[in-house]
Design a protein around this motif. Structure first.
Motif, PDB file in Angstrom:
ATOM      1  N   GLU A 107      -1.123   9.819   7.370  1.00 31.25           N
ATOM      2  CA  GLU A 107      -1.622   8.593   7.994  1.00 31.25           C
ATOM      3  C   GLU A 107      -0.792   8.167   9.199  1.00 31.25           C
ATOM      4  OE1 GLU A 107      -2.741   5.475   5.020  1.00 31.25           O
ATOM      5  OE2 GLU A 107      -1.810   6.886   3.616  1.00 31.25           O
ATOM      6  N   ILE A 108       0.324   8.839   9.461  1.00 30.21           N
ATOM      7  CA  ILE A 108       1.224   8.439  10.540  1.00 30.21           C
ATOM      8  C   ILE A 108       0.812   9.113  11.842  1.00 30.21           C
ATOM      9  CG2 ILE A 108       3.615   8.493  11.356  1.00 30.21           C
ATOM     10  CD1 ILE A 108       4.502   8.403   8.453  1.00 30.21           C
ATOM     11  N   GLU A 109       0.836   8.347  12.929  1.00 31.32           N
ATOM     12  CA  GLU A 109       0.528   8.871  14.259  1.00 31.32           C
ATOM     13  C   GLU A 109       1.826   9.320  14.928  1.00 31.32           C
ATOM     14  OE1 GLU A 109      -0.841  10.390  17.267  1.00 31.32           O
ATOM     15  OE2 GLU A 109      -2.417   9.413  16.082  1.00 31.32           O
ATOM     16  N   PHE A 110       1.895  10.619  15.301  1.00 31.44           N
ATOM     17  CA  PHE A 110       3.109  11.178  15.880  1.00 31.44           C
ATOM     18  C   PHE A 110       3.024  11.346  17.398  1.00 31.44           C
ATOM     19  CE2 PHE A 110       3.184  12.553  11.445  1.00 31.44           C
ATOM     20  CZ  PHE A 110       4.471  12.204  11.076  1.00 31.44           C
ATOM     21  N   GLY A 111       1.894  10.984  17.997  1.00 29.20           N
ATOM     22  CA  GLY A 111       1.746  11.097  19.444  1.00 29.20           C
ATOM     23  C   GLY A 111       1.496  12.510  19.924  1.00 29.20           C
ATOM     24  N   VAL A 112       1.232  13.414  19.014  1.00 25.46           N
ATOM     25  CA  VAL A 112       0.953  14.815  19.343  1.00 25.46           C
ATOM     26  C   VAL A 112      -0.350  15.203  18.642  1.00 25.46           C
ATOM     27  CG1 VAL A 112       1.780  17.208  19.170  1.00 25.46           C
ATOM     28  CG2 VAL A 112       3.407  15.333  19.542  1.00 25.46           C
ATOM     29  N   PRO A 113      -1.302  15.810  19.350  1.00 23.19           N
ATOM     30  CA  PRO A 113      -2.584  16.139  18.724  1.00 23.19           C
ATOM     31  C   PRO A 113      -2.478  17.319  17.770  1.00 23.19           C
ATOM     32  CG  PRO A 113      -2.535  16.973  20.965  1.00 23.19           C
ATOM     33  CD  PRO A 113      -1.286  16.163  20.788  1.00 23.19           C
ATOM     34  N   LYS A 155       0.856  -1.179   0.000  1.00 20.08           N
ATOM     35  CA  LYS A 155       0.000   0.000   0.000  1.00 20.08           C
ATOM     36  C   LYS A 155       0.897   1.236   0.000  1.00 20.08           C
ATOM     37  CE  LYS A 155      -0.435   0.675   5.009  1.00 20.08           C
ATOM     38  NZ  LYS A 155      -1.355   0.896   6.138  1.00 20.08           N
ATOM     39  N   THR A 156       0.359   2.359  -0.436  1.00 19.16           N
ATOM     40  CA  THR A 156       1.109   3.606  -0.436  1.00 19.16           C
ATOM     41  C   THR A 156       0.792   4.365   0.842  1.00 19.16           C
ATOM     42  OG1 THR A 156       1.067   3.742  -2.852  1.00 19.16           O
ATOM     43  CG2 THR A 156       1.542   5.767  -1.651  1.00 19.16           C
ATOM     44  N   LEU A 157       1.806   4.534   1.686  1.00 18.41           N
ATOM     45  CA  LEU A 157       1.616   5.213   2.958  1.00 18.41           C
ATOM     46  C   LEU A 157       1.940   6.692   2.807  1.00 18.41           C
ATOM     47  CD1 LEU A 157       1.088   4.831   6.059  1.00 18.41           C
ATOM     48  CD2 LEU A 157       3.577   4.703   6.302  1.00 18.41           C
ATOM     49  N   ARG A 211       4.997   8.797  -1.440  1.00 22.07           N
ATOM     50  CA  ARG A 211       5.085   7.661  -0.527  1.00 22.07           C
ATOM     51  C   ARG A 211       6.140   7.938   0.536  1.00 22.07           C
ATOM     52  NH1 ARG A 211       8.836   4.017  -0.308  1.00 22.07           N
ATOM     53  NH2 ARG A 211       9.672   4.430  -2.389  1.00 22.07           N
ATOM     54  N   VAL A 212       5.801   7.662   1.796  1.00 22.07           N
ATOM     55  CA  VAL A 212       6.725   7.927   2.900  1.00 22.07           C
ATOM     56  C   VAL A 212       7.941   7.016   2.804  1.00 22.07           C
ATOM     57  CG1 VAL A 212       7.031   7.853   5.412  1.00 22.07           C
ATOM     58  CG2 VAL A 212       4.911   8.754   4.443  1.00 22.07           C
ATOM     59  N   ARG A 213       9.127   7.629   2.869  1.00 22.82           N
ATOM     60  CA  ARG A 213      10.387   6.886   2.883  1.00 22.82           C
ATOM     61  C   ARG A 213      10.940   6.775   4.296  1.00 22.82           C
ATOM     62  NH1 ARG A 213      13.922   9.984   0.764  1.00 22.82           N
ATOM     63  NH2 ARG A 213      15.490   8.351   0.520  1.00 22.82           N
ATOM     64  N   SER A 214      10.868   7.876   5.059  1.00 21.44           N
ATOM     65  CA  SER A 214      11.377   7.857   6.423  1.00 21.44           C
ATOM     66  C   SER A 214      10.798   9.019   7.209  1.00 21.44           C
ATOM     67  CB  SER A 214      12.912   7.935   6.442  1.00 21.44           C
ATOM     68  OG  SER A 214      13.351   9.193   5.939  1.00 21.44           O
ATOM     69  N   THR A 215      10.822   8.880   8.528  1.00 21.88           N
ATOM     70  CA  THR A 215      10.429   9.977   9.403  1.00 21.88           C
ATOM     71  C   THR A 215      11.569  10.238  10.391  1.00 21.88           C
ATOM     72  OG1 THR A 215       9.347   8.474  10.982  1.00 21.88           O
ATOM     73  CG2 THR A 215       7.971   9.451   9.256  1.00 21.88           C
ATOM     74  N   GLU A 216      11.914  11.507  10.562  1.00 21.74           N
ATOM     75  CA  GLU A 216      12.926  11.918  11.534  1.00 21.74           C
ATOM     76  C   GLU A 216      12.190  12.579  12.699  1.00 21.74           C
ATOM     77  OE1 GLU A 216      16.390  13.887   9.353  1.00 21.74           O
ATOM     78  OE2 GLU A 216      14.820  13.826   7.813  1.00 21.74           O
ATOM     79  N   LEU A 217      12.325  12.009  13.886  1.00 19.80           N
ATOM     80  CA  LEU A 217      11.545  12.453  15.040  1.00 19.80           C
ATOM     81  C   LEU A 217      12.428  13.256  15.998  1.00 19.80           C
ATOM     82  CD1 LEU A 217       9.659   9.087  15.652  1.00 19.80           C
ATOM     83  CD2 LEU A 217       8.893  11.052  14.328  1.00 19.80           C
ATOM     84  N   ALA A 240       8.560  16.428  13.620  1.00 18.67           N
ATOM     85  CA  ALA A 240       9.172  15.443  12.725  1.00 18.67           C
ATOM     86  C   ALA A 240       9.423  16.054  11.356  1.00 18.67           C
ATOM     87  CB  ALA A 240       8.282  14.215  12.595  1.00 18.67           C
ATOM     88  N   ARG A 241      10.332  15.408  10.643  1.00 17.65           N
ATOM     89  CA  ARG A 241      10.464  15.631   9.204  1.00 17.65           C
ATOM     90  C   ARG A 241      10.092  14.318   8.533  1.00 17.65           C
ATOM     91  NH1 ARG A 241      15.791  18.795  10.106  1.00 17.65           N
ATOM     92  NH2 ARG A 241      16.786  16.749   9.980  1.00 17.65           N
ATOM     93  N   VAL A 242       9.207  14.403   7.569  1.00 18.60           N
ATOM     94  CA  VAL A 242       8.764  13.208   6.850  1.00 18.60           C
ATOM     95  C   VAL A 242       9.301  13.283   5.428  1.00 18.60           C
ATOM     96  CG1 VAL A 242       6.808  11.819   6.075  1.00 18.60           C
ATOM     97  CG2 VAL A 242       6.671  13.075   8.245  1.00 18.60           C
ATOM     98  N   ASN A 243      10.214  12.394   5.091  1.00 23.74           N
ATOM     99  CA  ASN A 243      10.799  12.355   3.752  1.00 23.74           C
ATOM    100  C   ASN A 243       9.969  11.435   2.860  1.00 23.74           C
ATOM    101  OD1 ASN A 243      13.289  13.874   4.514  1.00 23.74           O
ATOM    102  ND2 ASN A 243      13.562  12.098   5.858  1.00 23.74           N
ATOM    103  N   TYR A 244       9.666  11.919   1.663  1.00 25.57           N
ATOM    104  CA  TYR A 244       8.806  11.130   0.785  1.00 25.57           C
ATOM    105  C   TYR A 244       9.430  10.956  -0.589  1.00 25.57           C
ATOM    106  CZ  TYR A 244       7.231  15.823  -0.809  1.00 25.57           C
ATOM    107  OH  TYR A 244       7.174  17.114  -1.278  1.00 25.57           O
ATOM    108  N   ASP A 245       8.914   9.994  -1.320  1.00 22.87           N
ATOM    109  CA  ASP A 245       9.356   9.712  -2.688  1.00 22.87           C
ATOM    110  C   ASP A 245       8.473  10.520  -3.633  1.00 22.87           C
ATOM    111  OD1 ASP A 245       9.958   8.700  -5.197  1.00 22.87           O
ATOM    112  OD2 ASP A 245      10.241   6.656  -4.482  1.00 22.87           O
TER     113      ASP A 245
END
Length: 414
Positions: free
Chosen positions: A81-87, A75-77, A122-128, A111-116
């Protein structure tokens, strides 16, 4: 089962991958079952393998195997759609950097969310980041839409612990990076948590790999027909495959010169990639070379008891054999081409100098180099080619074209 062992299946392939794919295609065409085995973790392994004609049911990656992710419905994320624990987080797109900045309501960076950018973001990585803007974790996502590798950072911004998780989030592999006396960060061990909760500790990735080979051998075990392991990159299993718990037929495939100096195969120091294998030849069931000359050289130098085979790796498909031949008169006069990774052992700087000598008498001669640059020694091989171009004043005559898959079209004009 026939297993063809490699590190990964990159988008830009070397001759080893092309040879392996030709063999894989040959086996499939003759209805002989085989599997491509990849040892290294690669978040886009399935994308590249599928594009190369390897379906998921014939692909086994070691990390996928232990992560219970050999077969996953992709699936393409997306970042949202990612839960970061912060409202009520906010997303600010930075298309120039292919990423989102994720902030809390008070503007704090979460966070920084790196995508393709080429795959629907599409999410490649998240830097928290923590409340003091310190990077503390990076989550790397498999192309099929789940977090795969989690890297935990130390207070001095080094990767301390790495964990690989299942698609459901259960940790199955851990490795620990420690600082040596010289101040280098190295892996101090690997921890595997198997499905039933059994925990195993390994000092090196080679030991973990050997355990993986044992598991594969067990999974496909048959007393009537032993499994066949063809080792296409020796460093991935030259030790482990010789120490399997159960018997298997193990083949060492020589894809390069076994000698450091290919012009002196009898006396030259061994190619470091094959040093272990060449000193343990008789422990393999077979050794395959691509040419009769190399088979002769191996036999002459080592006089092994194991069986030696010559199996060419170049295969010309029927569509090319039946294609119209392009006469020389219709090709570009003086066009010289080379397909090769720009690496020191290819000696492409010498090819440039040869063209430089010829170009003085025949100014129509040009050279196009097709291949990606090897990053070893800070791209030393590419630098040597560039220096040779300047040495002979060949700017505009010699061109580095980069990697291509359009080999037929290029060759038909040269």
């Amino acid at each position: 089962m026939n297993f063809f062992v490699n590190a990964t299946m990159p988008k830009q392939k070397s001759g080893i991958e092309h040879a392996q794919l030709k063999r894989f295609e040959l086996f499939n065409n003759h209805q002989v079952d085989s599997r491509i085995i990849l040892r290294d973790w690669d978040p886009v392994a399935h994308v590249n393998a599928n594009a190369a004609g390897i379906p998921d049911n014939q692909l086994i990656n070691m990390f996928d195997y232990f992560q219970e992710a050999v077969t996953v419905t992709p699936k393409t994320l997306h970042a949202q759609e990612i839960e970061f624990g912060v409202p009520n987080v906010q997303f600010a797109d930075e298309p120039a950097n292919n990423r989102y900045l994720v902030t809390a309501q008070n503007g704090q960076l979460v966070a920084r969310v790196n995508y393709d950018a080429t795959a629907d973001k599409r999410v490649r990585s998240t830097e928290l980041f923590d409340g003091y803007n310190n990077l503390f974790r990076v989550d790397h996502y498999d192309s099929r839409g789940f977090a795969s590798l989690i890297q935990w950072y130390t207070t001095d911004n080094q990767i301390g612990t790495e964990t690989w998780v299942t698609p459901s989030g259960r940790t199955v592999i851990e490795t620990f990076n420690k600082k040596t006396m010289a101040g280098e960060f190295v892996k101090s061990g690997w921890r595997l948590i198997e499905h039933g909760g059994h925990v195993m500790q390994f000092d090196t990735i080679e030991e973990l790999t050997k355990h993986f080979f044992d598991r594969l051998n067990d999974d496909f075990w048959s007393e009537e027909q032993p499994n066949v392991f063809v080792l296409d990159r020796s460093h991935l299993g030259d030790w482990g495959l010789l120490r399997l718990r159960k018997p298997a037929y193990v083949v060492m495939h020589l894809h390069n010169s076994h000698a450091g100096d290919a012009q002196d195969p009898t006396h030259a120091i061994l190619n470091n990639h094959y040093e272990f294998a060449m000193n343990a030849l008789d422990e393999y069931d077979a050794v395959v070379s691509a040419t009769h000359k190399q088979t002769h050289d191996v036999n002459e130098r080592f006089q092994p008891k194991t069986r030696l085979f010559t199996i060419p790796v170049g295969v010309v498909p029927d569509r090319l054999l039946q294609a119209e031949r392009v006469p020389v008169a219709r090709r570009e006069f003086g066009k010289v081409i080379a397909f090769a990774r720009i690496a020191w052992e290819k000696h492409l700087d010498d090819l440039v100098r040869a063209v430089g000598i010829v170009h003085k008498e025949f100014p129509q001669v040009t050279l196009d180099l097709y291949g990606y640059a090897d990053p070893a020694d800070n791209y030393k091989a590419r630098t040597s080619v560039e220096e040779a171009i300047r040495e002979y004043g060949l700017e505009g005559v010699v061109t580095m074209k980069g990697y291509t898959t359009e080999i037929d079209a290029v060759e038909n004009n040269a």
